[in-house]
Each structure stands twice: as structure tokens, then as C-alpha cells.
Write a protein that holds these residues in place. Structure first.
Motif, mmCIF file in Angstrom:
data_model
loop_
_atom_site.group_PDB
_atom_site.id
_atom_site.type_symbol
_atom_site.label_atom_id
_atom_site.label_comp_id
_atom_site.label_asym_id
_atom_site.label_seq_id
_atom_site.Cartn_x
_atom_site.Cartn_y
_atom_site.Cartn_z
ATOM 1 N N SER A 254 0.853 -1.195 0.000
ATOM 2 C CA SER A 254 0.000 0.000 0.000
ATOM 3 C C SER A 254 0.890 1.248 0.000
ATOM 4 N N PHE A 255 0.381 2.291 -0.647
ATOM 5 C CA PHE A 255 1.144 3.522 -0.808
ATOM 6 C C PHE A 255 0.259 4.726 -0.520
ATOM 7 N N ARG A 256 0.912 5.814 -0.177
ATOM 8 C CA ARG A 256 0.268 7.118 -0.093
ATOM 9 C C ARG A 256 0.850 7.995 -1.196
ATOM 10 N N ALA A 257 0.032 8.845 -1.763
ATOM 11 C CA ALA A 257 0.509 9.687 -2.855
ATOM 12 C C ALA A 257 -0.112 11.073 -2.762
ATOM 13 N N GLY A 258 0.560 12.015 -3.358
ATOM 14 C CA GLY A 258 0.067 13.385 -3.439
ATOM 15 C C GLY A 258 0.779 14.099 -4.567
ATOM 16 N N HIS A 259 0.194 15.183 -5.021
ATOM 17 C CA HIS A 259 0.825 15.917 -6.113
ATOM 18 C C HIS A 259 0.479 17.395 -6.021
ATOM 19 N N ALA A 260 1.273 18.187 -6.720
ATOM 20 C CA ALA A 260 1.010 19.617 -6.838
ATOM 21 C C ALA A 260 1.519 20.080 -8.186
ATOM 22 N N VAL A 261 0.792 21.000 -8.767
ATOM 23 C CA VAL A 261 1.184 21.578 -10.059
ATOM 24 C C VAL A 261 1.781 22.948 -9.813
ATOM 25 N N TYR A 262 2.951 23.177 -10.373
ATOM 26 C CA TYR A 262 3.569 24.504 -10.274
ATOM 27 C C TYR A 262 3.543 25.145 -11.653
ATOM 28 N N ASN A 263 2.850 26.306 -11.740
ATOM 29 C CA ASN A 263 2.714 26.993 -13.029
ATOM 30 C C ASN A 263 3.189 28.436 -12.980
ATOM 31 N N GLY A 264 3.901 28.779 -11.926
ATOM 32 C CA GLY A 264 4.416 30.141 -11.818
ATOM 33 C C GLY A 264 3.478 31.103 -11.146
ATOM 34 N N HIS A 265 2.251 30.659 -10.824
ATOM 35 C CA HIS A 265 1.277 31.546 -10.179
ATOM 36 C C HIS A 265 1.072 31.201 -8.709
ATOM 37 N N ALA A 266 1.922 30.356 -8.182
ATOM 38 C CA ALA A 266 1.776 29.958 -6.778
ATOM 39 C C ALA A 266 2.165 31.106 -5.858
ATOM 40 N N LYS A 267 1.676 31.038 -4.630
ATOM 41 C CA LYS A 267 1.977 32.076 -3.650
ATOM 42 C C LYS A 267 3.417 31.993 -3.156
ATOM 43 N N THR A 268 4.008 30.821 -3.285
ATOM 44 C CA THR A 268 5.370 30.638 -2.787
ATOM 45 C C THR A 268 6.265 30.084 -3.896
ATOM 46 N N THR A 269 7.524 30.463 -3.855
ATOM 47 C CA THR A 269 8.522 29.911 -4.773
ATOM 48 C C THR A 269 9.555 29.095 -4.011
ATOM 49 N N ASP A 270 9.233 28.738 -2.781
ATOM 50 C CA ASP A 270 10.131 27.929 -1.950
ATOM 51 C C ASP A 270 9.822 26.454 -2.201
ATOM 52 N N HIS A 271 10.801 25.711 -2.711
ATOM 53 C CA HIS A 271 10.560 24.305 -3.034
ATOM 54 C C HIS A 271 10.232 23.488 -1.785
ATOM 55 N N ALA A 272 10.803 23.865 -0.625
ATOM 56 C CA ALA A 272 10.523 23.134 0.608
ATOM 57 C C ALA A 272 9.051 23.272 1.005
ATOM 58 N N ILE A 273 8.487 24.444 0.797
ATOM 59 C CA ILE A 273 7.070 24.644 1.106
ATOM 60 C C ILE A 273 6.202 23.846 0.142
ATOM 61 N N LEU A 274 6.620 23.795 -1.118
ATOM 62 C CA LEU A 274 5.878 23.005 -2.107
ATOM 63 C C LEU A 274 5.858 21.529 -1.720
ATOM 64 N N VAL A 275 7.000 21.013 -1.323
ATOM 65 C CA VAL A 275 7.083 19.613 -0.896
ATOM 66 C C VAL A 275 6.219 19.374 0.331
ATOM 67 N N SER A 276 6.259 20.316 1.277
ATOM 68 C CA SER A 276 5.462 20.176 2.498
ATOM 69 C C SER A 276 3.968 20.153 2.188
ATOM 70 N N GLN A 277 3.542 20.956 1.243
ATOM 71 C CA GLN A 277 2.133 20.983 0.862
ATOM 72 C C GLN A 277 1.698 19.644 0.267
ATOM 73 N N VAL A 278 2.551 19.072 -0.574
ATOM 74 C CA VAL A 278 2.203 17.782 -1.175
ATOM 75 C C VAL A 278 2.200 16.683 -0.119
ATOM 76 N N GLU A 279 3.140 16.733 0.821
ATOM 77 C CA GLU A 279 3.186 15.719 1.877
ATOM 78 C C GLU A 279 1.932 15.758 2.737
ATOM 79 N N SER A 280 1.381 16.932 2.967
ATOM 80 C CA SER A 280 0.140 17.026 3.741
ATOM 81 C C SER A 280 -1.027 16.397 2.987
#
Length: 287
Positions: A254-280
Motif C-alpha cells: 500500500s502507498f500514499r501519494a500526493g501531487h502539486a502543479v507549479y505553473n508560476g502563479h503559486a503564492k510561494t517559490t520555496d521548493h521546501a514549502i511546495l514539498v510540504s504541501q504535497v506531503e500534507s
């Protein structure tokens, strides 16, 4: 060509000078009876303090000690004092030499502390650089978390500059530690190798693969938005959920998965925050 010599005193030489000087001084002090024994104890204590706490603490403490001893000697030299300098079992000249030696040894010990601490910092820095230099995870062949951070940052800057989109997919293996306890290290390595090979066949050659944690993978799908992510999930689920052990038996994972699309219009440009959002998101979504 003129040679450049390293004139920096190395820790081993500092230690040898300190040890030799301490042995000679302590031998001379022990000839002074009980006063010399007490002075030896103070000298050893301040040197140890400098070795442990550094030169500033050792120097401040020893200067304070010398000031107190000097104040007592001045008081004893006053005509109204009931004590006299002559009552000391150690000559005044020896006391002055003792104070000078104390400062020298404290400085040497403090320098030794700094050199050892500096070597420790350098070792940790080199270890960190080595981890970043060795960018490939040996068990899967995927890039590691250091390369992942660099690649994500570079891709986000590219999107911000030229437009487009990418999708970051994170995948977590459920009960990874339990798998190790149940089947052993050899089967665990086989599992990781098998998962890596399977993922490699599903994604495109232009996409990037990372193992950024012990039980987690990341897929950076370039030039991809979320219109086809469900297709990717379906392919992954059908390919990796059933795993063949080395004894040719099959088990279901069994696995857990998540994803996020980055298109340049996100509120943050910090990759660590992007990863944290997907992990949640991974907490609620099963692959």
C-alpha cells in the motif's frame, strides 16, 4: 616557484607544548609543599576549563583568579594587616611566575580547543559536501534529496521565467519499517530496486526521479499539468501494488501519494514549502 609553508600550529603540536609545559610547571609547584599542591590544582582546573569551554571562559576565569590573589597579596602587604607576605610558603617571585605561566597555559589550552572545534566543523562541512556530491541513491539509482532540492529550485525558476508547468508527485511506501522487520534487509533492497525499475518504465525519460527519504519517492513530471495525473496514478497503482519477493511469492503493498502543479502563479517559490504541501495531501490519499 616559491613554496608556501603552513606556519599554523597544529593541534598535536599545541597539545605537546601544553603537556610538556604543564609537566614541568607541576613538578616545580609540587616542591613548594601544600601551597604548591593547591596552586597545581588551580592550574590544572583552569587549563581543563579552557579545553572544554574555550579560551574566553578560561582566560576570564584565570584573570579573575589572578586579580583575587593579587588583591590578597596587596592586603597582606599593608602595615595594618595581621598577615604578612613573608608568611607565605611560596616566594613572591614564584607567585608572579605562576600567574604568568597560568595565562600562557590557558591561552594554549584555549587555542587547542579552537583548533579541535574548527577541525570538527570542517569535518562536518566536508561530510555535508560529500553527501551533496554523491547525488545518486545507491539502492534505487534515483537522485537523492540534495539533487531534488536543486532540481526543483531550477525548474521553478525556469517556469517563472519562461512559463509552462510541472507536476510534483510524492509517493510513500506504507509500513516500510514493518516490511524490513518481517522480510529482512535483502528483501527490502530488492523491493526498492524493483519499485525503481517499475517507476522508470512508467514515466518519461525527460521526467526526473528522486528518493528523498527512506520510504518516499518523488517524481518531477516536466511540462505537465494536472489533466493527466489520474492516468499516472492508475499506471503506478497497477504496476507497483503487487510485488514479487525473492522466493517468487507475491505480496500486496500500500502507498500514499500526493501531487502539486507549479505553473508560476503559486503564492510561494520555496521548493521546501511546495514539498510540504504535497506531503500534507499524502495523508488523505491512498494510491
Amino acid at each position: 616557484m616559491k613554496k608556501h609553508f603552513d606556519v599554523e600550529i597544529r593541534p598535536l603540536i599545541l597539545f605537546a607544548l601544553l603537556l610538556l609545559g604543564m609537566q614541568i610547571t607541576l613538578f616545580l609547584l609540587l616542591q613548594e609543599g601544600r601551597t604548591g599542591l593547591l596552586m597545581s590544582a588551580f592550574l590544572t582546573g583552569f587549563v581543563v576549563l579552557s579545553l572544554v569551554a574555550g579560551p574566553l571562559v578560561g582566560l576570564f576565569s584565570s584573570v579573575l583568579f589572578i586579580f583575587i590573589i593579587g588583591t590578597i597579596l596587596v592586603y597582606m602587604a599593608l602595615p595594618s594587616s595581621s598577615l604578612s607576605v613573608e608568611t607565605l610558603s611560596m616566594p613572591l617571585s614564584h607567585l608572579l611566575g605562576y600567574g604568568f605561566s597560568l595565562l600562557i597555559f590557558v591561552l594554549l589550552a584555549g587555542q587547542l580547543h579552537e583548533r579541535i572545534a574548527g577541525q570538527g566543523r570542517l569535518t562536518r562541512q566536508l561530510q555535508e559536501e560529500l553527501r551533496q556530491f554523491v547525488a545518486v541513491d545507491t539502492e534505487t539509482g534515483f537522485d537523492n534529496k540534495y539533487r531534488m532540492a536543486m532540481e526543483l529550485e531550477a525548474e521553478m525558476k525556469r517556469i517563472d521565467r519562461y512559463g509552462g508547468a510541472f507536476t510534483l508527485v510524492l509517493i510513500q511506501i506504507d509500513f516500510f519499517n514493518e516490511f524490513l522487520k518481517l522480510y529482512g534487509e535483502k528483501e527490502q533492497k530488492h523491493l526498492l530496486h524493483s519499485l525503481a525499475d517499475t517507476m522508470q518504465t512508467i514515466i518519461r525519460s525527460t521526467d526526473r526521479k528522486f528518493r528523498y527519504a527512506t520510504d518516499r519517492f518523488a517524481l518531477l513530471l516536466t511540462h505537465t499539468n494536472d489533466t493527466s495525473i489520474e492516468t499516472v496514478y492508475d499506471k503506478l497503482a497497477s504496476a507497483i501494488k503487487h510485488h514479487q519477493l525473492l522466493n517468487e511469492k507475491y505480496i500486496t503493498l500500500s502507498f500514499r501519494a500526493g501531487h502539486a502543479v507549479y505553473n508560476g502563479h503559486a503564492k510561494t517559490t520555496d521548493h521546501a514549502i511546495l514539498v510540504s504541501q504535497v506531503e500534507s495531501e499524502m495523508v488523505a490519499r491512498e494510491l
